[in-house]
Design an enzyme around this catalytic site. Structure first.
Site, PDB file in Angstrom:
ATOM      1  N   SER A 110       0.845  -1.188   0.000  1.00  0.00           N
ATOM      2  CA  SER A 110       0.000   0.000   0.000  1.00  0.00           C
ATOM      3  C   SER A 110       0.889   1.250   0.000  1.00  0.00           C
ATOM      4  O   SER A 110       1.813   1.349  -0.789  1.00  0.00           O
ATOM      5  CB  SER A 110      -0.963  -0.042   1.189  1.00  0.00           C
ATOM      6  OG  SER A 110      -1.992   0.919   1.051  1.00  0.00           O
ATOM      7  N   GLU A 241      -0.318  -3.112  -8.143  1.00  0.00           N
ATOM      8  CA  GLU A 241      -1.650  -3.386  -7.586  1.00  0.00           C
ATOM      9  C   GLU A 241      -2.406  -2.075  -7.496  1.00  0.00           C
ATOM     10  O   GLU A 241      -1.811  -1.008  -7.343  1.00  0.00           O
ATOM     11  CB  GLU A 241      -1.549  -4.081  -6.234  1.00  0.00           C
ATOM     12  CG  GLU A 241      -0.920  -3.266  -5.131  1.00  0.00           C
ATOM     13  CD  GLU A 241      -1.883  -2.901  -4.027  1.00  0.00           C
ATOM     14  OE1 GLU A 241      -3.099  -3.159  -4.177  1.00  0.00           O
ATOM     15  OE2 GLU A 241      -1.432  -2.357  -3.016  1.00  0.00           O
ATOM     16  N   HIS A 308      -4.084  -5.528  -2.017  1.00  0.00           N
ATOM     17  CA  HIS A 308      -5.132  -5.402  -1.002  1.00  0.00           C
ATOM     18  C   HIS A 308      -6.159  -6.538  -0.996  1.00  0.00           C
ATOM     19  O   HIS A 308      -7.099  -6.508  -0.212  1.00  0.00           O
ATOM     20  CB  HIS A 308      -5.861  -4.059  -1.180  1.00  0.00           C
ATOM     21  CG  HIS A 308      -5.053  -2.870  -0.762  1.00  0.00           C
ATOM     22  ND1 HIS A 308      -4.022  -2.375  -1.527  1.00  0.00           N
ATOM     23  CD2 HIS A 308      -5.121  -2.074   0.339  1.00  0.00           C
ATOM     24  CE1 HIS A 308      -3.495  -1.324  -0.915  1.00  0.00           C
ATOM     25  NE2 HIS A 308      -4.131  -1.120   0.208  1.00  0.00           N
TER      26      HIS A 308
END
Length: 337
Positions: A110, A241, A308
């Protein structure tokens, strides 16, 4: 050359929050995570930023950087492990003393991927895109997640094999505590465009598109210099991602990366599963992948174990990787050379 840290048995883990800290009502989860690391035989050093959170950050940028710099310069620390990501890590990357960094692992995903990518590009030190500290608080981990220790304990010139997961987690179930933090229920299927391509080989770089795209055009996103100076112009195998970007915003971001030269001498791109991949006016996420593959003339593999939607493979920025489909699953081999 890439420099690879090494996580020894009984090593020291430094826990700091370069992005978001943890609110008081969740401090018990941090303590569980610390206990889990110590039960594995590791020692821990816990920074003050871990316990605070105000205005979308753990502390002012310089305070976060000072705490991180102390850990980066500490020869005894083997791994720096943020509790989780957040929103505003990018505020503090200009305050890191890159010239004084001692080789040690940093792991997370993240918002943490901003730090990981910037550090590898600036110093040639490998970093680990993988599970967050808070995701390891449970008594047990699935096979994919648990590989983080083996990956970080791989020595220079050695290889480590990971494989695509069997199941993934469709939705978080925070109200359903169990010995496992993740609840894996859905069959995993990595896909590719064009179909039937493999193997793909290259030097790994990547992270969360939402945040690493903001390194483009800065001194911390100089992919070309990294490629020339640290990996002798070997092709890059990107992994990405998407946390929250719409399908069209993801497309815009990827085009920006292309125009900025990030995909020059690129052997392929890997994309993690995402809950944000909603169709916009008929424009589907697979259209994004096909467009990118056609424009760059490279293979794209998607719905991989990254990001995630757990579990995640541990990706090492700077490592040489080979991705190959075998008997319905995928092998992911990383060599620390």
């Amino acid at each position: 050359m890439i420099r690879y840290p090494y996580l020894s048995e009984g090593g020291i883990i430094g826990i700091t929050a370069p992005s978001s800290g943890v609110e008081p009502e969740l401090h018990d989860l941090v303590k569980q995570s610390i206990h889990r690391m110590e039960s594995m035989g590791f020692q821990t050093i816990v920074g003050d930023t871990v316990w605070t959170q105000k205005k979308a950050k753990s502390a002012p940028a310089q305070v976060r950087a000072n705490e991180l710099n102390a850990l980066l310069q500490n020869d005894k620390v083997d791994l720096i492990f943020p509790p989780w990501g957040g929103e505003l890590l990018i505020e503090m990357i200009e305050y890191i003393d890159y010239s004084e960094v001692k080789p040690k692992w940093i792991m997370g995903y993240s918002d943490t991927s901003v730090l990981l990518l910037a550090l590898t590009l600036k110093t040639g030190i490998a970093t680990a895109h993988g599970v967050n500290l808070m995701d390891l608080r449970g008594e047990k981990s699935d096979e994919t997640t648990a590989m983080w220790r083996n990956v970080l304990a791989t020595k220079s010139d050695e290889s480590i094999l990971q494989q695509s997961s069997i199941l993934y987690q469709k939705a978080w179930q925070h109200d359903n505590p169990s010995p496992w933090v993740f609840h894996l229920t859905e069959p995993t299927e990595w896909k590719s465009v064009p179909k039937g391509i493999s193997p793909i080989k290259g030097r790994l770089l990547g992270g969360c598109v939402d945040v690493i795209r903001h390194l483009i055009g800065t001194p911390y996103g100089d992919v070309a210099t990294f490629q020339q100076h640290y990996i002798a112009n070997e092709p890059i195998l990107w992994y990405f991602e998407n946390c929250e970007l719409s399908t069209t915003d993801l497309r815009r971001s990827l085009v920006q990366m292309k125009l900025a030269g990030w995909f020059d001498n690129c052997s392929g791109i890997l994309f993690g599963r995402s809950a944000a991949n909603h169709t916009i006016e008929g424009y589907e996420i697979v259209d994004v992948y096909k467009d990118l593959s056609n424009e760059l003339g490279i293979p794209v593999v998607y719905d991989i174990d990254c990001g995630h939607v757990p579990p995640q493979i541990t990706f090492i920025n700077g490592a040489y990787a080979e991705v190959e489909k075998r008997d319905g699953s995928w092998n992911f081999l990383q060599t620390f050379r």
